[in-house]
Design a protein around this motif. Structure first.
Motif, PDB file in Angstrom:
ATOM      1  N   LYS A   1      -6.425   5.350  -0.076  1.00 36.83           N
ATOM      2  CA  LYS A   1      -6.133   6.060  -1.327  1.00 36.83           C
ATOM      3  C   LYS A   1      -4.680   5.884  -1.722  1.00 36.83           C
ATOM      4  O   LYS A   1      -4.367   5.712  -2.896  1.00 36.83           O
ATOM      5  CB  LYS A   1      -6.475   7.543  -1.184  1.00 36.83           C
ATOM      6  N   SER A   2      -3.798   5.923  -0.753  1.00 40.69           N
ATOM      7  CA  SER A   2      -2.378   5.724  -1.025  1.00 40.69           C
ATOM      8  C   SER A   2      -2.125   4.330  -1.595  1.00 40.69           C
ATOM      9  O   SER A   2      -1.356   4.154  -2.536  1.00 40.69           O
ATOM     10  CB  SER A   2      -1.573   5.927   0.256  1.00 40.69           C
TER      11      SER A   2
ATOM     12  N   ASP B   1      -3.201   4.199  -5.155  1.00 41.98           N
ATOM     13  CA  ASP B   1      -2.206   4.844  -6.009  1.00 41.98           C
ATOM     14  C   ASP B   1      -1.035   3.899  -6.274  1.00 41.98           C
ATOM     15  O   ASP B   1      -0.529   3.824  -7.398  1.00 41.98           O
ATOM     16  CB  ASP B   1      -1.694   6.148  -5.380  1.00 41.98           C
TER      17      ASP B   1
ATOM     18  N   GLU C   1      -7.159   8.040   3.803  1.00 43.68           N
ATOM     19  CA  GLU C   1      -5.891   8.463   3.182  1.00 43.68           C
ATOM     20  C   GLU C   1      -5.011   7.252   2.888  1.00 43.68           C
ATOM     21  O   GLU C   1      -4.396   7.167   1.828  1.00 43.68           O
ATOM     22  CB  GLU C   1      -5.152   9.437   4.086  1.00 43.68           C
TER      23      GLU C   1
END
Length: 108
Positions: A98-99, A102, A95
């Motif tokens: 992925k953050s 982004d 997570e």
């Protein structure tokens, strides 16, 4: 020392015993089945003395159980909760990655 302090110290020792990629990979390979020392060494691809040191630490801190059968030593996870905890931490890491992706993708 109160019981919370003792528990925090023990918790840190267990977490510390998982704080190396070889140990995490060992848990990953042992999550489905008991394996012999030789099988683990082949899967991970490290030297026998290095693996022995890591396995010994994990056994002494209650992460793994070992049994001897003839000349072979077999290892297994001491509790299924250990693999659950590792899976949760892996999810947190994914997570976070992925953050970060982004954030990078949104930089102009």
């Amino acid at each position: 020392m109160n019981s919370d302090k003792i528990l925090f110290k023990l918790h840190a020792e267990v977490c510390n015993s998982m704080g190396h990629p070889i140990r995490l990979e060992t848990v990953h390979h042992l999550k489905k089945a008991e394996l012999s020392f030789s099988e683990i060494a082949e899967l991970i691809g490290v030297g026998k003395s290095t693996l022995a040191r890591h396995l010994s630490l994990m056994v002494s801190n209650g992460i793994l159980l070992q049994r001897k059968e003839g000349v072979n030593v077999y290892y297994k996870i001491a509790s299924p909760k250990i693999t659950t905890a590792c899976a949760l931490m892996r999810e947190v890491l994914i997570e976070r990655l992925k953050s970060n992706i982004d954030i990078v993708n949104n930089i102009k």
